[in-house]
Design a protein around this motif. Sequence first.
Motif: not given
Length: 150
Positions: A72, A147, A113-114, A76, A145
């Motif tokens: 990202y 964050k 972010e994931i 991440s 997604d």
Amino acid sequence: MLNWQCLTFGELTTTQLYALVQARINVFVVEQNCPYPELDDKDTQAGVRHLLGYENGDIVAYARLLPPGLSYPSVSIGRVLTTSQCRGSGQGYTLIEKALAYCAEYWPEQDIEIGAQEHLAGFYGKFGFTPTSTMYLEDGIPHIDMKLTR
């Protein structure tokens, strides 16, 4: 109580590498019945860290910490897992707390972010992650997604 190590690819022993790949395959490919390209060329990249949680010499918790721009635009966390022998013990929370602390150490004040499995959105929300996408399928599993803004 788990023993923790956070290592670069070059710092991993061959035994540690074997054990972490085995844990990832057991959880993501076998348990979740999800064949996907496990070796994605990110493990060896500069700045990537492997967070290993050990119990009695076995890896029972793991997360991969990635620098900005690799998965990202932001930092991440990925490949997050606890093994079946560890689930339900609260170690998943400890794993995320450790992952966030290491991210803050290596990449201070940077957003994280994931790509979370959708059913875990509430779990990650407890750490301050908020959704940034609608549900999408990744390898046949609903994801979202999220964050964490720092």
